[in-house]
Design a protein around this motif. Structure first.
Motif, PDB file in Angstrom:
ATOM      1  N   SER A 126     -31.293  37.979  15.763  1.00  0.00           N
ATOM      2  CA  SER A 126     -32.632  37.376  15.675  1.00  0.00           C
ATOM      3  C   SER A 126     -32.851  36.350  16.779  1.00  0.00           C
ATOM      4  O   SER A 126     -33.970  36.179  17.269  1.00  0.00           O
ATOM      5  N   ILE A 127     -31.776  35.649  17.202  1.00  0.00           N
ATOM      6  CA  ILE A 127     -31.899  34.682  18.308  1.00  0.00           C
ATOM      7  C   ILE A 127     -32.262  35.410  19.605  1.00  0.00           C
ATOM      8  O   ILE A 127     -33.150  34.976  20.357  1.00  0.00           O
ATOM      9  N   ILE A 128     -31.575  36.530  19.876  1.00  0.00           N
ATOM     10  CA  ILE A 128     -31.862  37.294  21.098  1.00  0.00           C
ATOM     11  C   ILE A 128     -33.312  37.775  21.085  1.00  0.00           C
ATOM     12  O   ILE A 128     -34.040  37.641  22.081  1.00  0.00           O
ATOM     13  N   VAL A 129     -33.747  38.302  19.949  1.00  0.00           N
ATOM     14  CA  VAL A 129     -35.144  38.765  19.834  1.00  0.00           C
ATOM     15  C   VAL A 129     -36.101  37.602  20.012  1.00  0.00           C
ATOM     16  O   VAL A 129     -37.106  37.699  20.727  1.00  0.00           O
ATOM     17  N   GLY A 130     -35.796  36.482  19.336  1.00  0.00           N
ATOM     18  CA  GLY A 130     -36.671  35.315  19.431  1.00  0.00           C
ATOM     19  C   GLY A 130     -36.804  34.822  20.858  1.00  0.00           C
ATOM     20  O   GLY A 130     -37.913  34.497  21.317  1.00  0.00           O
ATOM     21  N   ALA A 131     -35.682  34.785  21.596  1.00  0.00           N
ATOM     22  CA  ALA A 131     -35.717  34.313  22.983  1.00  0.00           C
ATOM     23  C   ALA A 131     -36.500  35.272  23.875  1.00  0.00           C
ATOM     24  O   ALA A 131     -37.318  34.842  24.708  1.00  0.00           O
ATOM     25  N   VAL A 132     -36.269  36.576  23.676  1.00  0.00           N
ATOM     26  CA  VAL A 132     -36.945  37.581  24.515  1.00  0.00           C
ATOM     27  C   VAL A 132     -38.444  37.595  24.249  1.00  0.00           C
ATOM     28  O   VAL A 132     -39.264  37.580  25.188  1.00  0.00           O
ATOM     29  N   THR A 133     -38.842  37.626  22.983  1.00  0.00           N
ATOM     30  CA  THR A 133     -40.272  37.676  22.660  1.00  0.00           C
ATOM     31  C   THR A 133     -40.972  36.359  22.991  1.00  0.00           C
ATOM     32  O   THR A 133     -42.148  36.349  23.347  1.00  0.00           O
ATOM     33  N   TYR A 134     -40.252  35.247  22.881  1.00  0.00           N
ATOM     34  CA  TYR A 134     -40.831  33.953  23.289  1.00  0.00           C
ATOM     35  C   TYR A 134     -41.101  33.962  24.798  1.00  0.00           C
ATOM     36  O   TYR A 134     -42.136  33.482  25.260  1.00  0.00           O
ATOM     37  N   ARG A 135     -40.146  34.544  25.546  1.00  0.00           N
ATOM     38  CA  ARG A 135     -40.310  34.625  27.005  1.00  0.00           C
ATOM     39  C   ARG A 135     -41.489  35.503  27.388  1.00  0.00           C
ATOM     40  O   ARG A 135     -42.234  35.198  28.340  1.00  0.00           O
ATOM     41  N   TYR A 136     -41.697  36.612  26.658  1.00  0.00           N
ATOM     42  CA  TYR A 136     -42.744  37.572  27.026  1.00  0.00           C
ATOM     43  C   TYR A 136     -44.010  37.440  26.184  1.00  0.00           C
ATOM     44  O   TYR A 136     -44.905  38.277  26.280  1.00  0.00           O
ATOM     45  N   ASN A 137     -44.092  36.399  25.384  1.00  0.00           N
ATOM     46  CA  ASN A 137     -45.271  36.212  24.536  1.00  0.00           C
ATOM     47  C   ASN A 137     -46.561  36.112  25.340  1.00  0.00           C
ATOM     48  O   ASN A 137     -47.609  36.601  24.928  1.00  0.00           O
ATOM     49  N   GLY A 138     -46.473  35.497  26.516  1.00  0.00           N
ATOM     50  CA  GLY A 138     -47.675  35.316  27.334  1.00  0.00           C
ATOM     51  C   GLY A 138     -47.992  36.485  28.244  1.00  0.00           C
ATOM     52  O   GLY A 138     -49.056  36.511  28.882  1.00  0.00           O
ATOM     53  N   VAL A 139     -47.096  37.485  28.322  1.00  0.00           N
ATOM     54  CA  VAL A 139     -47.340  38.660  29.170  1.00  0.00           C
ATOM     55  C   VAL A 139     -48.335  39.589  28.476  1.00  0.00           C
ATOM     56  O   VAL A 139     -48.172  39.902  27.299  1.00  0.00           O
ATOM     57  N   LYS A 140     -49.354  40.033  29.184  1.00  0.00           N
ATOM     58  CA  LYS A 140     -50.437  40.794  28.561  1.00  0.00           C
ATOM     59  C   LYS A 140     -50.312  42.307  28.715  1.00  0.00           C
ATOM     60  O   LYS A 140     -51.089  43.055  28.126  1.00  0.00           O
ATOM     61  N   ASP A 141     -49.345  42.783  29.514  1.00  0.00           N
ATOM     62  CA  ASP A 141     -49.212  44.232  29.685  1.00  0.00           C
ATOM     63  C   ASP A 141     -48.031  44.753  28.863  1.00  0.00           C
ATOM     64  O   ASP A 141     -47.392  44.008  28.117  1.00  0.00           O
ATOM     65  N   GLU A 142     -47.712  46.050  29.046  1.00  0.00           N
ATOM     66  CA  GLU A 142     -46.706  46.698  28.199  1.00  0.00           C
ATOM     67  C   GLU A 142     -45.285  46.173  28.402  1.00  0.00           C
ATOM     68  O   GLU A 142     -44.415  46.405  27.568  1.00  0.00           O
ATOM     69  N   ARG A 143     -45.050  45.426  29.485  1.00  0.00           N
ATOM     70  CA  ARG A 143     -43.726  44.838  29.674  1.00  0.00           C
ATOM     71  C   ARG A 143     -43.347  43.917  28.514  1.00  0.00           C
ATOM     72  O   ARG A 143     -42.164  43.737  28.224  1.00  0.00           O
ATOM     73  N   ALA A 144     -44.340  43.329  27.866  1.00  0.00           N
ATOM     74  CA  ALA A 144     -44.086  42.388  26.774  1.00  0.00           C
ATOM     75  C   ALA A 144     -43.293  43.027  25.641  1.00  0.00           C
ATOM     76  O   ALA A 144     -42.525  42.345  24.959  1.00  0.00           O
TER      77      ALA A 144
ATOM     78  N   ALA B 271     -45.437  29.067  16.979  1.00  0.00           N
ATOM     79  CA  ALA B 271     -44.862  29.956  15.955  1.00  0.00           C
ATOM     80  C   ALA B 271     -43.635  30.691  16.514  1.00  0.00           C
ATOM     81  O   ALA B 271     -42.611  30.798  15.826  1.00  0.00           O
ATOM     82  N   PHE B 272     -43.729  31.187  17.768  1.00  0.00           N
ATOM     83  CA  PHE B 272     -42.582  31.857  18.383  1.00  0.00           C
ATOM     84  C   PHE B 272     -41.434  30.868  18.613  1.00  0.00           C
ATOM     85  O   PHE B 272     -40.261  31.204  18.439  1.00  0.00           O
ATOM     86  N   ALA B 273     -41.774  29.637  19.003  1.00  0.00           N
ATOM     87  CA  ALA B 273     -40.746  28.615  19.204  1.00  0.00           C
ATOM     88  C   ALA B 273     -40.054  28.279  17.883  1.00  0.00           C
ATOM     89  O   ALA B 273     -38.821  28.153  17.822  1.00  0.00           O
ATOM     90  N   LEU B 274     -40.841  28.151  16.805  1.00  0.00           N
ATOM     91  CA  LEU B 274     -40.261  27.884  15.489  1.00  0.00           C
ATOM     92  C   LEU B 274     -39.368  29.032  15.034  1.00  0.00           C
ATOM     93  O   LEU B 274     -38.328  28.817  14.407  1.00  0.00           O
ATOM     94  N   GLY B 275     -39.792  30.270  15.351  1.00  0.00           N
ATOM     95  CA  GLY B 275     -38.974  31.428  15.006  1.00  0.00           C
ATOM     96  C   GLY B 275     -37.621  31.376  15.684  1.00  0.00           C
ATOM     97  O   GLY B 275     -36.581  31.677  15.081  1.00  0.00           O
ATOM     98  N   LEU B 276     -37.611  30.966  16.965  1.00  0.00           N
ATOM     99  CA  LEU B 276     -36.366  30.855  17.721  1.00  0.00           C
ATOM    100  C   LEU B 276     -35.490  29.734  17.152  1.00  0.00           C
ATOM    101  O   LEU B 276     -34.268  29.881  16.995  1.00  0.00           O
ATOM    102  N   ILE B 277     -36.118  28.599  16.813  1.00  0.00           N
ATOM    103  CA  ILE B 277     -35.382  27.476  16.219  1.00  0.00           C
ATOM    104  C   ILE B 277     -34.771  27.894  14.885  1.00  0.00           C
ATOM    105  O   ILE B 277     -33.613  27.570  14.585  1.00  0.00           O
ATOM    106  N   THR B 278     -35.545  28.634  14.086  1.00  0.00           N
ATOM    107  CA  THR B 278     -35.050  29.111  12.789  1.00  0.00           C
ATOM    108  C   THR B 278     -33.791  29.953  12.962  1.00  0.00           C
ATOM    109  O   THR B 278     -32.801  29.777  12.257  1.00  0.00           O
ATOM    110  N   SER B 279     -33.828  30.877  13.914  1.00  0.00           N
ATOM    111  CA  SER B 279     -32.673  31.759  14.155  1.00  0.00           C
ATOM    112  C   SER B 279     -31.448  30.975  14.599  1.00  0.00           C
ATOM    113  O   SER B 279     -30.324  31.240  14.158  1.00  0.00           O
ATOM    114  N   ALA B 280     -31.656  29.978  15.479  1.00  0.00           N
ATOM    115  CA  ALA B 280     -30.534  29.169  15.963  1.00  0.00           C
ATOM    116  C   ALA B 280     -29.923  28.361  14.815  1.00  0.00           C
ATOM    117  O   ALA B 280     -28.700  28.270  14.682  1.00  0.00           O
TER     118      ALA B 280
END
Length: 519
Positions: free
Chosen positions: A195-213, A335-344
């Motif tokens: 969940s930490i890996i997912v949280g970090a990756v999705t937090y990083r790509y949360n602002g990306v608007k194309d399919e790379r996200a 919300a994404f930041a809290l998700g990452l904190i929760t996992s850690a």
């Protein structure tokens, strides 16, 4: 006639010899401290660590789908515009379907895992799953529609079922008594790591608007199966599985690979395994029907009950943490930041649970942790009922975070230890598979319910879902109080005997079993 007498005498002599060795090996394990056990079995700890890594893959994907429904690029590609809020959302039916698709595949996978593992062993069953997963990730990565994503997730679930059924059983079989708790609890730690890996990756790509996200997080799944397959190919087979198959010499070599030769007597360890397995001896091949007969029925119910309770005591809030925070009124980035904190925090609390369950017991930690979660879930419902305000939103987010984290300190890690210890050795692959199947059977409707309760196009309950999960958690707590025995510090022989004697759950801690008893 004389030859027959000699054969019987030789058999009795051999039985007496290996029983003496078995008693010696069991006494050694009982007198070991945790640190002595680590020093004596360093490679057992390492291989338990390696097999636990397979859990990262299911965790990664479960949290990935939970985060995708909160990811703006994914919602814009596959969602609809909610006229009331002006935001893109995945409709409730598809949101639920995507989150249960992997679980449906895993449900099939756990039923395949038991017979497959009983036949070819833990190593080859796990390797088969890893190779299949490499192939199935392709279908997920190149999917262009929600129905194809659904099928891809279902296929990926098949190997997950093998991993989740085999990992706790393998971990509990390769380590001595004092290491069973930390070895099996590593599974919960790796669930948190996923969940930490997912949280970090999705937090990083949360602002990306194309399919790379969402494409990049999907592609990252390929970093797990091949390295793990190489390591597991080099791992020793469970000596308990080898003894079940009558391959005693190979079992002795396996024990030698797991421990230090200067501190471990392989012959005595194998003798201890033979003693336990002969207590459970049957000429029949293990079958699912045996799980529901005699004393094995009680053991099956405990494993299934503990697995089922994971979905009824706050776990689904943890799995949908980011989406829950959003529905509680928290902004997307926070919300994404809290998700990452929760996992850690979950990973840190799992490590703390190693100490608790090693020294305070499984039953105690499970019951007290479940009671605390129950209270917090009702508090979450109350916080959501006082009206909409910034303070109420922060209270709900805080309580949701605490529930998710506290779950990994008490009920979740203790569950893995209980699951690994409860089943009979002979039926262990089938029992853990049946238990995990129960988990998925309960989880699937609960996911639909959770998605309905949180989704703006559904119940839109937000934190009020705490009332529902608080009620189910209270029910699970009551059942566990009367039905869950304390198995801390017990050898598999003692556990077998105590189940055969039908000792009530609350009396296990006070019951003494003589080292010479076989019945």
């Amino acid at each position: 006639m004389e030859v027959e007498h000699q054969a019987v005498f030789a058999e009795k002599t051999e039985l007496a010899d290996y029983k003496a060795d078995a008693i010696e090996a069991e006494n050694v394990e009982h007198t070991m401290t945790v640190l002595q056990a680590v020093r004596a079995y360093p490679m057992a700890s390492f291989w338990a660590f390696v097999i636990s890594c397979t859990i990262i893959m299911e965790s990664y994907d479960v949290f990935l789908m939970g985060n995708f429904v909160a990811l703006d690029a994914f919602r814009r590609k596959y969602g609809v515009l909610d006229q009331a809020t002006g935001k893109w959302v995945i409709v409730t039916q598809w949101q639920s379907a995507l989150q249960v698709s992997g679980q449906l595949g895993a449900l099939i996978g756990v039923f395949l895992a038991g017979p497959l593992t009983s036949r070819i062993g833990y190593r080859w069953a796990t390797l088969t799953g890893l190779m299949l997963l490499n192939v199935f990730i392709f279908s997920f990565y190149f999917a262009k529609s929600l129905p194809v994503i659904f099928v891809a997730q279902l296929l990926e679930g098949l190997p997950w079922g093998i991993f989740i059924a085999n990992a706790p059983a393998y971990c509990s079989e390769i380590v001595p008594i004092k290491l069973r708790a930390p070895a099996t609890q590593m599974l919960q730690m790796f669930w948190a790591i996923g969940s930490i890996i997912v949280g970090a990756v999705t937090y990083r790509y949360n602002g990306v608007k194309d399919e790379r996200a969402y494409k990049i997080p999907i592609a990252l799944q390929w970093m797990f199966p091949t390295p793990l397959a190489i390591l597991i190919f080099c791992a020793p087979e469970s000596p308990w599985w080898l003894v079940r198959k009558g391959r005693h010499e190979q079992a002795a070599r396996s024990v030698e690979r797991l421990g230090r030769k200067s501190q471990v007597n392989a012959a005595e360890s194998v003798a201890m395994m033979r003693r336990v397995i002969e207590l459970e001896q049957s000429v029949k091949q293990p079958s699912h029907l045996e799980l529901f007969k005699g004393t094995d029925l009680r053991r099956t119910l405990i494993v299934c009950g503990v697995y089922a309770a994971q979905n009824l005591t706050g776990n689904l809030i943890a799995n949908q943490a980011v989406y829950f925070f959003q529905q509680a009124g928290i902004g997307d980035s926070f919300a994404f930041a809290l998700g990452l904190i929760t996992s850690a925090l979950q990973m840190i609390f799992v490590m703390l649970s190693w100490i608790l369950t090693s020294y305070y017991g499984r039953r105690s930690i499970y019951l007290w942790g479940s009671a605390a979660n129950c209270i917090l879930l009702f508090a979450l419902g109350i916080a959501a009922s006082v009206g909409k305000s910034n303070a109420a939103s922060l209270a709900q987010a805080s309580l949701g975070l605490i529930v998710s984290v506290l779950f990994t300190l008490g009920p979740a890690p203790a569950s893995w230890v209980i699951i690994g210890e409860t089943s009979a050795i002979r039926l262990r692959p089938l029992t853990t598979g049946m238990g995990r199947a129960t988990y998925y059977i309960i989880e699937i409707p609960c996911i639909f319910l959770a998605s309905y309760m949180l989704n703006p196009t559904g119940g839109n309950l937000g934190g009020k879902c705490g009332y529902v999960w608080g009620g189910t958690a209270l029910f699970c707590l009551i059942v566990a109080y009367f039905g869950l025995p304390e198995m801390k510090g017990r050898s598999y022989r003692e556990i077998d005997i105590m189940f055969r004697r039908h000792i009530p759950a609350r009396q296990w801690k006070r019951t003494e079993i003589n080292i010479n008893d076989d019945e």
